[in-house]
Design a protein around this motif. Structure first.
Motif, PDB file in Angstrom:
ATOM      1  N   ILE A 134      40.738 -20.330 -36.493  1.00 49.10           N
ATOM      2  CA  ILE A 134      40.175 -19.343 -35.564  1.00 49.10           C
ATOM      3  C   ILE A 134      38.700 -19.111 -35.858  1.00 49.10           C
ATOM      4  O   ILE A 134      37.871 -19.026 -34.941  1.00 49.10           O
ATOM      5  CB  ILE A 134      40.963 -18.018 -35.654  1.00 49.10           C
ATOM      6  N   ALA A 135      38.346 -19.029 -37.148  1.00 50.24           N
ATOM      7  CA  ALA A 135      36.947 -18.817 -37.527  1.00 50.24           C
ATOM      8  C   ALA A 135      36.077 -19.987 -37.080  1.00 50.24           C
ATOM      9  O   ALA A 135      34.961 -19.785 -36.583  1.00 50.24           O
ATOM     10  CB  ALA A 135      36.842 -18.617 -39.033  1.00 50.24           C
ATOM     11  N   VAL A 136      36.566 -21.208 -37.251  1.00 48.41           N
ATOM     12  CA  VAL A 136      35.807 -22.387 -36.829  1.00 48.41           C
ATOM     13  C   VAL A 136      35.531 -22.331 -35.331  1.00 48.41           C
ATOM     14  O   VAL A 136      34.423 -22.615 -34.866  1.00 48.41           O
ATOM     15  CB  VAL A 136      36.573 -23.676 -37.196  1.00 48.41           C
ATOM     16  N   GLY A 137      36.542 -21.928 -34.568  1.00 45.54           N
ATOM     17  CA  GLY A 137      36.352 -21.818 -33.128  1.00 45.54           C
ATOM     18  C   GLY A 137      35.446 -20.665 -32.744  1.00 45.54           C
ATOM     19  O   GLY A 137      34.591 -20.802 -31.868  1.00 45.54           O
ATOM     20  N   ALA A 138      35.618 -19.524 -33.408  1.00 46.12           N
ATOM     21  CA  ALA A 138      34.833 -18.335 -33.068  1.00 46.12           C
ATOM     22  C   ALA A 138      33.347 -18.540 -33.332  1.00 46.12           C
ATOM     23  O   ALA A 138      32.499 -18.065 -32.574  1.00 46.12           O
ATOM     24  CB  ALA A 138      35.355 -17.134 -33.856  1.00 46.12           C
ATOM     25  N   PHE A 139      33.033 -19.256 -34.405  1.00 47.49           N
ATOM     26  CA  PHE A 139      31.624 -19.497 -34.757  1.00 47.49           C
ATOM     27  C   PHE A 139      31.102 -20.816 -34.180  1.00 47.49           C
ATOM     28  O   PHE A 139      29.998 -21.237 -34.508  1.00 47.49           O
ATOM     29  CB  PHE A 139      31.453 -19.480 -36.276  1.00 47.49           C
ATOM     30  N   GLN A 140      31.939 -21.463 -33.352  1.00 45.69           N
ATOM     31  CA  GLN A 140      31.544 -22.678 -32.639  1.00 45.69           C
ATOM     32  C   GLN A 140      30.997 -23.745 -33.588  1.00 45.69           C
ATOM     33  O   GLN A 140      29.951 -24.349 -33.352  1.00 45.69           O
ATOM     34  CB  GLN A 140      30.517 -22.346 -31.556  1.00 45.69           C
ATOM     35  N   VAL A 142      32.552 -26.490 -34.205  1.00 52.11           N
ATOM     36  CA  VAL A 142      32.855 -27.789 -33.584  1.00 52.11           C
ATOM     37  C   VAL A 142      32.730 -27.614 -32.071  1.00 52.11           C
ATOM     38  O   VAL A 142      32.889 -26.502 -31.554  1.00 52.11           O
ATOM     39  CB  VAL A 142      34.283 -28.282 -33.950  1.00 52.11           C
ATOM     40  N   PRO A 143      32.468 -28.680 -31.343  1.00 48.74           N
ATOM     41  CA  PRO A 143      32.355 -28.569 -29.879  1.00 48.74           C
ATOM     42  C   PRO A 143      33.658 -28.075 -29.263  1.00 48.74           C
ATOM     43  O   PRO A 143      34.753 -28.390 -29.744  1.00 48.74           O
ATOM     44  CB  PRO A 143      32.050 -30.011 -29.444  1.00 48.74           C
ATOM     45  N   THR A 144      33.541 -27.319 -28.190  1.00 45.84           N
ATOM     46  CA  THR A 144      34.717 -26.779 -27.513  1.00 45.84           C
ATOM     47  C   THR A 144      35.661 -27.876 -27.048  1.00 45.84           C
ATOM     48  O   THR A 144      36.883 -27.708 -27.083  1.00 45.84           O
ATOM     49  CB  THR A 144      34.283 -25.928 -26.306  1.00 45.84           C
ATOM     50  N   ARG A 145      35.116 -29.009 -26.644  1.00 47.89           N
ATOM     51  CA  ARG A 145      35.940 -30.088 -26.106  1.00 47.89           C
ATOM     52  C   ARG A 145      36.353 -31.097 -27.176  1.00 47.89           C
ATOM     53  O   ARG A 145      36.799 -32.196 -26.848  1.00 47.89           O
ATOM     54  CB  ARG A 145      35.191 -30.796 -24.966  1.00 47.89           C
ATOM     55  N   TRP A 146      36.231 -30.717 -28.433  1.00 45.36           N
ATOM     56  CA  TRP A 146      36.691 -31.604 -29.511  1.00 45.36           C
ATOM     57  C   TRP A 146      38.195 -31.795 -29.408  1.00 45.36           C
ATOM     58  O   TRP A 146      38.930 -30.836 -29.175  1.00 45.36           O
ATOM     59  CB  TRP A 146      36.353 -30.952 -30.861  1.00 45.36           C
ATOM     60  N   PRO A 147      38.722 -32.992 -29.613  1.00 47.25           N
ATOM     61  CA  PRO A 147      38.008 -34.255 -29.904  1.00 47.25           C
ATOM     62  C   PRO A 147      37.744 -35.096 -28.667  1.00 47.25           C
ATOM     63  O   PRO A 147      37.336 -36.245 -28.788  1.00 47.25           O
ATOM     64  CB  PRO A 147      39.020 -34.957 -30.808  1.00 47.25           C
ATOM     65  N   PHE A 148      37.968 -34.540 -27.480  1.00 46.42           N
ATOM     66  CA  PHE A 148      37.886 -35.341 -26.261  1.00 46.42           C
ATOM     67  C   PHE A 148      36.480 -35.862 -25.997  1.00 46.42           C
ATOM     68  O   PHE A 148      36.316 -36.923 -25.393  1.00 46.42           O
ATOM     69  CB  PHE A 148      38.387 -34.518 -25.074  1.00 46.42           C
ATOM     70  N   TYR A 158      34.111 -30.110 -15.973  1.00 44.45           N
ATOM     71  CA  TYR A 158      34.827 -28.827 -15.948  1.00 44.45           C
ATOM     72  C   TYR A 158      36.272 -29.100 -15.575  1.00 44.45           C
ATOM     73  O   TYR A 158      36.542 -29.840 -14.625  1.00 44.45           O
ATOM     74  CB  TYR A 158      34.208 -27.867 -14.928  1.00 44.45           C
ATOM     75  N   THR A 159      37.186 -28.562 -16.345  1.00 45.97           N
ATOM     76  CA  THR A 159      38.597 -28.778 -16.076  1.00 45.97           C
ATOM     77  C   THR A 159      39.337 -27.458 -16.031  1.00 45.97           C
ATOM     78  O   THR A 159      39.026 -26.533 -16.797  1.00 45.97           O
ATOM     79  CB  THR A 159      39.229 -29.685 -17.139  1.00 45.97           C
ATOM     80  N   ASN A 160      40.285 -27.350 -15.140  1.00 50.51           N
ATOM     81  CA  ASN A 160      41.101 -26.149 -15.052  1.00 50.51           C
ATOM     82  C   ASN A 160      42.050 -26.069 -16.240  1.00 50.51           C
ATOM     83  O   ASN A 160      42.549 -27.094 -16.722  1.00 50.51           O
ATOM     84  CB  ASN A 160      41.911 -26.154 -13.747  1.00 50.51           C
ATOM     85  N   ASP A 161      42.302 -24.855 -16.722  1.00 51.03           N
ATOM     86  CA  ASP A 161      43.364 -24.602 -17.691  1.00 51.03           C
ATOM     87  C   ASP A 161      43.119 -25.247 -19.050  1.00 51.03           C
ATOM     88  O   ASP A 161      44.049 -25.442 -19.823  1.00 51.03           O
ATOM     89  CB  ASP A 161      44.710 -25.090 -17.129  1.00 51.03           C
ATOM     90  N   TYR A 162      41.883 -25.596 -19.387  1.00 57.09           N
ATOM     91  CA  TYR A 162      41.616 -26.265 -20.660  1.00 57.09           C
ATOM     92  C   TYR A 162      41.880 -25.313 -21.832  1.00 57.09           C
ATOM     93  O   TYR A 162      41.554 -24.129 -21.795  1.00 57.09           O
ATOM     94  CB  TYR A 162      40.166 -26.746 -20.720  1.00 57.09           C
ATOM     95  N   VAL A 163      42.464 -25.869 -22.905  1.00 57.60           N
ATOM     96  CA  VAL A 163      42.725 -25.108 -24.122  1.00 57.60           C
ATOM     97  C   VAL A 163      42.034 -25.817 -25.282  1.00 57.60           C
ATOM     98  O   VAL A 163      42.373 -26.963 -25.614  1.00 57.60           O
ATOM     99  CB  VAL A 163      44.235 -24.994 -24.419  1.00 57.60           C
ATOM    100  N   ALA A 164      41.071 -25.174 -25.905  1.00 52.96           N
ATOM    101  CA  ALA A 164      40.367 -25.750 -27.043  1.00 52.96           C
ATOM    102  C   ALA A 164      41.247 -25.674 -28.295  1.00 52.96           C
ATOM    103  O   ALA A 164      41.856 -24.639 -28.569  1.00 52.96           O
ATOM    104  CB  ALA A 164      39.058 -25.003 -27.284  1.00 52.96           C
TER     105      ALA A 164
END
Length: 229
Positions: A134-140, A142-148, A158-164
């Motif tokens: 959660i901390a890694v995500g909150a402080f960004q 890694v890229p939001t779209r990792w690993p895609f 832009y994609t609907n319903d994406y979950v990082a």
């Protein structure tokens, strides 16, 4: 043994999800101008919904497999979720190719079920790792779209319903730890079972996958019928 509190939490998530998607559909068909799903309050509304889903997943994994992993049960359930994810990807690619869903909630649930399974017997490790994710995500970090972003160049911007993966996998791991809570095992909302209408409250939570797959087509048809009438 089912824990009514978990069924009710999942039912609440289902209800909120239907409301959210109904509002999104109203915007899509031009009935409202609300900034769904990316406006401030709407984005936070979605965070609440997925948090409930992912916590419930972690808790369910913990309760079901902390003592023994029933592989047949696990494989069947995870395969059902993965099949539902595939249906959504194919359907969205056909109908909204520019924003098709390549990794949405169901995709995430299937992957997280597999990745969280090794931690179901280690609640403290799950809590620590979940907090870190959660901390890694909150402080960004890694890229939001990792690993895609490393694997594919032709996915929609832009994609609907994406979950990082970061931070949401952390919520699943926290759910695994929560599954060991004696407070939860005591089923704090279990008294609802004594209500004659209890089945209506827990039914959505017990059939969440079916509702998830069917609710959007039903909503769209109803809105289209409203427009015709």
């Amino acid at each position: 043994m089912r824990i009514v509190t978990i069924d009710l939490a999942r039912s609440l998530a289902i209800l909120l999800m239907v409301v959210f998607h109904f509002c999104y559909d109203l915007k899509m068909f031009g009935y409202v101008s609300w900034d769904v799903p990316d406006g401030g309050v709407w984005q936070q509304f979605r965070w609440l919904i997925v948090s409930l889903f992912f916590l419930c997943l972690g808790v369910s994994l913990s309760l079901a497999y902390s003592e023994q992993i029933h592989w047949r049960k696990f494989i069947v359930r995870t395969s059902q979720i993965a099949a539902g994810a595939l249906v959504i990807s194919v359907g969205s690619y056909y109908f909204i190719r520019e924003n098709w869903i390549f990794f949405g909630v169901l995709h995430f649930l299937a992957l997280s079920s597999v990745l969280a399974l090794p931690f179901v017997r280690y609640p403290r490790v799950s809590a620590l790792l979940g907090t870190l994710v959660i901390a890694v995500g909150a402080f960004q970090l890694v890229p939001t779209r990792w690993p895609f972003h490393l694997l594919f160049d032709n996915l929609p911007s832009y994609t609907n319903d994406y979950v990082a993966f970061f931070p949401w996998f952390g919520m699943v791991l926290l759910g695994v730890c929560l599954g060991y809570s004696q407070w939860l095992k005591n089923d704090p909302l279990g008294f609802i079972k004594n209500n004659k209408n209890a089945k209506y409250f827990v039914w959505p939570g017990q059939h969440s996958l079916m509702i998830y797959l069917l609710h959007q087509p039903v909503l769209v048809v109803l809105i289209l019928l409203y427009g015709l009438l």
